[in-house]
Design a protein around this motif. Structure first.
Motif, PDB file in Angstrom:
ATOM      1  N   UNK A  19      47.638  33.639  53.114  1.00  0.00           N
ATOM      2  CA  UNK A  19      46.778  33.861  51.944  1.00  0.00           C
ATOM      3  C   UNK A  19      46.044  32.577  51.581  1.00  0.00           C
ATOM      4  N   UNK A  20      46.743  31.455  51.588  1.00  0.00           N
ATOM      5  CA  UNK A  20      46.125  30.174  51.244  1.00  0.00           C
ATOM      6  C   UNK A  20      45.015  29.820  52.224  1.00  0.00           C
ATOM      7  N   UNK A  21      45.219  30.108  53.512  1.00  0.00           N
ATOM      8  CA  UNK A  21      44.181  29.814  54.497  1.00  0.00           C
ATOM      9  C   UNK A  21      42.909  30.601  54.198  1.00  0.00           C
ATOM     10  N   UNK A  22      43.060  31.868  53.842  1.00  0.00           N
ATOM     11  CA  UNK A  22      41.894  32.686  53.502  1.00  0.00           C
ATOM     12  C   UNK A  22      41.225  32.193  52.229  1.00  0.00           C
ATOM     13  N   UNK A  59      38.167  50.693  40.236  1.00  0.00           N
ATOM     14  CA  UNK A  59      37.410  51.019  39.014  1.00  0.00           C
ATOM     15  C   UNK A  59      37.560  49.998  37.891  1.00  0.00           C
ATOM     16  N   UNK A  60      38.556  49.128  37.966  1.00  0.00           N
ATOM     17  CA  UNK A  60      38.803  48.167  36.895  1.00  0.00           C
ATOM     18  C   UNK A  60      38.329  46.758  37.259  1.00  0.00           C
ATOM     19  N   UNK A  61      37.694  46.614  38.416  1.00  0.00           N
ATOM     20  CA  UNK A  61      37.213  45.313  38.862  1.00  0.00           C
ATOM     21  C   UNK A  61      35.752  45.113  38.484  1.00  0.00           C
ATOM     22  N   UNK A  62      35.338  43.867  38.287  1.00  0.00           N
ATOM     23  CA  UNK A  62      33.908  43.605  38.113  1.00  0.00           C
ATOM     24  C   UNK A  62      33.200  43.824  39.445  1.00  0.00           C
ATOM     25  N   UNK A  63      31.863  43.900  39.459  1.00  0.00           N
ATOM     26  CA  UNK A  63      31.153  43.976  40.738  1.00  0.00           C
ATOM     27  C   UNK A  63      31.651  42.862  41.668  1.00  0.00           C
ATOM     28  N   UNK A  64      32.131  43.242  42.827  1.00  0.00           N
ATOM     29  CA  UNK A  64      32.883  42.308  43.661  1.00  0.00           C
ATOM     30  C   UNK A  64      32.602  42.516  45.136  1.00  0.00           C
ATOM     31  N   UNK A  65      32.935  41.489  45.899  1.00  0.00           N
ATOM     32  CA  UNK A  65      33.195  41.646  47.327  1.00  0.00           C
ATOM     33  C   UNK A  65      34.692  41.900  47.439  1.00  0.00           C
ATOM     34  N   UNK A  66      35.066  43.064  47.955  1.00  0.00           N
ATOM     35  CA  UNK A  66      36.483  43.395  48.106  1.00  0.00           C
ATOM     36  C   UNK A  66      36.912  43.060  49.530  1.00  0.00           C
ATOM     37  N   UNK A  67      37.742  42.049  49.651  1.00  0.00           N
ATOM     38  CA  UNK A  67      38.266  41.595  50.933  1.00  0.00           C
ATOM     39  C   UNK A  67      39.649  42.211  51.103  1.00  0.00           C
ATOM     40  N   UNK A  68      39.780  43.120  52.058  1.00  0.00           N
ATOM     41  CA  UNK A  68      41.036  43.858  52.234  1.00  0.00           C
ATOM     42  C   UNK A  68      41.465  43.759  53.691  1.00  0.00           C
ATOM     43  N   UNK A  87      28.616  49.118  43.125  1.00  0.00           N
ATOM     44  CA  UNK A  87      28.374  47.702  42.827  1.00  0.00           C
ATOM     45  C   UNK A  87      29.214  46.772  43.691  1.00  0.00           C
ATOM     46  N   UNK A  88      29.875  47.304  44.680  1.00  0.00           N
ATOM     47  CA  UNK A  88      30.817  46.534  45.479  1.00  0.00           C
ATOM     48  C   UNK A  88      30.416  46.495  46.949  1.00  0.00           C
ATOM     49  N   UNK A  89      30.918  45.471  47.658  1.00  0.00           N
ATOM     50  CA  UNK A  89      30.888  45.432  49.113  1.00  0.00           C
ATOM     51  C   UNK A  89      32.325  45.287  49.581  1.00  0.00           C
ATOM     52  N   UNK A  90      32.760  46.190  50.428  1.00  0.00           N
ATOM     53  CA  UNK A  90      34.130  46.181  50.931  1.00  0.00           C
ATOM     54  C   UNK A  90      34.137  45.601  52.336  1.00  0.00           C
ATOM     55  N   UNK A  91      34.983  44.609  52.575  1.00  0.00           N
ATOM     56  CA  UNK A  91      35.060  43.911  53.846  1.00  0.00           C
ATOM     57  C   UNK A  91      36.466  44.059  54.400  1.00  0.00           C
ATOM     58  N   UNK A  92      36.569  44.517  55.653  1.00  0.00           N
ATOM     59  CA  UNK A  92      37.891  44.661  56.248  1.00  0.00           C
ATOM     60  C   UNK A  92      37.828  45.402  57.562  1.00  0.00           C
ATOM     61  N   UNK A 130      41.769  37.972  59.361  1.00  0.00           N
ATOM     62  CA  UNK A 130      41.630  37.749  57.923  1.00  0.00           C
ATOM     63  C   UNK A 130      41.012  36.400  57.642  1.00  0.00           C
ATOM     64  N   UNK A 131      41.462  35.385  58.332  1.00  0.00           N
ATOM     65  CA  UNK A 131      40.936  34.027  58.174  1.00  0.00           C
ATOM     66  C   UNK A 131      39.610  33.829  58.904  1.00  0.00           C
ATOM     67  N   UNK A 132      39.518  34.357  60.143  1.00  0.00           N
ATOM     68  CA  UNK A 132      38.416  33.987  61.034  1.00  0.00           C
ATOM     69  C   UNK A 132      37.209  34.906  60.958  1.00  0.00           C
ATOM     70  N   UNK A 133      37.404  36.159  60.509  1.00  0.00           N
ATOM     71  CA  UNK A 133      36.307  37.138  60.474  1.00  0.00           C
ATOM     72  C   UNK A 133      36.052  37.638  59.056  1.00  0.00           C
ATOM     73  N   UNK A 134      37.085  38.166  58.409  1.00  0.00           N
ATOM     74  CA  UNK A 134      36.877  38.853  57.128  1.00  0.00           C
ATOM     75  C   UNK A 134      36.634  37.891  55.967  1.00  0.00           C
TER      76      UNK A 134
END
Length: 267
Positions: A19-22, A59-68, A87-92, A130-134
């Motif tokens: 998690x820290x690396x990301x 639904x409870x998040x601000x407009x975000x990039x969602x990294x999953x 309002x979101x972009x989902x990455x994963x 997770x670290x290298x692409x997402x």
């Protein structure tokens, strides 16, 4: 989306430095972006659980990039994608993790495959996308990069979807799959208040719950503490799902239930 929020969900846990690396990658590329850690305690490789948590939280998040990132097929030919939804972009990974959350945001509108090498880290590793692409893709989006520069377009109809949970509603009977079990052992079904009303069960004080060959009558209540400590209860939870719970206990342990099992609720 310059200086946007990045909402971050994984199954990495906190015992290691994943998690820290990301976080570090995001901070180097988009230092103004703020990160919300949704959870890093998704059960290991449990794509379905991650998909449910992501969809319930969005639904409870601000407009975000969602990294999953819950990615059992890391290093294979499964696609890495970014998906615009509301309002979101989902990455994963394109493994079913993202579409339920996209649905919660109004549906996937656009998507790209994350192939552009200039928006990846060239570490030579094949086991830590997770670290290298997402994370790099999410950070570049948060810093204002246009989706189109990350890779070629993807037809949103081709995104991998998890099977819809099983549900059948008849007069005074709901048959539903266990959709998710949370850390408290609460058992949420693939049915909610609407299905209670459709089955004409919403006005009953007690309902029959059948799991396999075992049946019992449980109160339909508004809270866990509506029953004595240690007693089971049926309620509509904070996500709007019909759920089995035990006041200060675990319904999953008491009833032997896990996601995918079927439960019948009747009068």
């Amino acid at each position: 989306m310059t200086a946007a929020w990045v909402a971050f969900l994984t199954d990495y846990g906190l015992a290691d430095g994943y998690v820290a690396a990301c976080h570090g990658v995001i901070a180097r590329i988009a230092p103004a972006a703020r990160v919300i850690d949704v959870t890093h305690e998704v059960p290991a490789q449990d794509v379905r659980h991650g998909a449910v948590v992501l969809a319930d939280t969005l639904p409870y998040l601000p407009p975000s990039v969602l990294l999953a990132v819950v990615d059992p097929e890391v290093g294979t030919q499964r696609r890495a994608v970014a998906v615009v939804a509301g309002e979101h972009v989902l990455v994963g990974p394109d493994n079913g993790l993202l579409p339920w959350a996209a649905d919660a945001a109004g549906g996937a509108a656009r998507a790209v495959e994350l192939t552009a090498p200039e928006f990846r880290l060239d570490t030579g590793a094949t086991t830590f996308d997770g670290r290298d692409v997402f994370a790099p893709a999410a950070a570049h989006l948060a810093a204002g990069a246009d989706l189109s520069v990350l890779g070629p377009p993807v037809d949103v109809a081709t995104l991998v979807r998890l099977p819809d949970p099983w549900l059948r509603v008849r007069p005074e009977t709901i048959e539903a799959e266990v959709h998710v079990v949370d850390r408290f052992g609460n058992v949420a079904l693939a049915a909610g208040a609407a299905e209670l009303t459709a089955a004409d069960l919403d006005e009953h004080a007690r309902l029959r719950v059948t799991v396999g060959e075992r049946s019992s009558y449980l109160p339909l209540a508004a809270s866990y503490a509506a029953v004595p400590e240690g007693d089971p209860v049926l309620l509509v939870d904070s996500a709007g799902r019909l759920a089995l719970a035990v006041n200060r206990g675990s319904a999953a342990a008491e009833l032997g239930l896990r996601p995918g099992d079927r439960v019948t609720i009747s009068s």
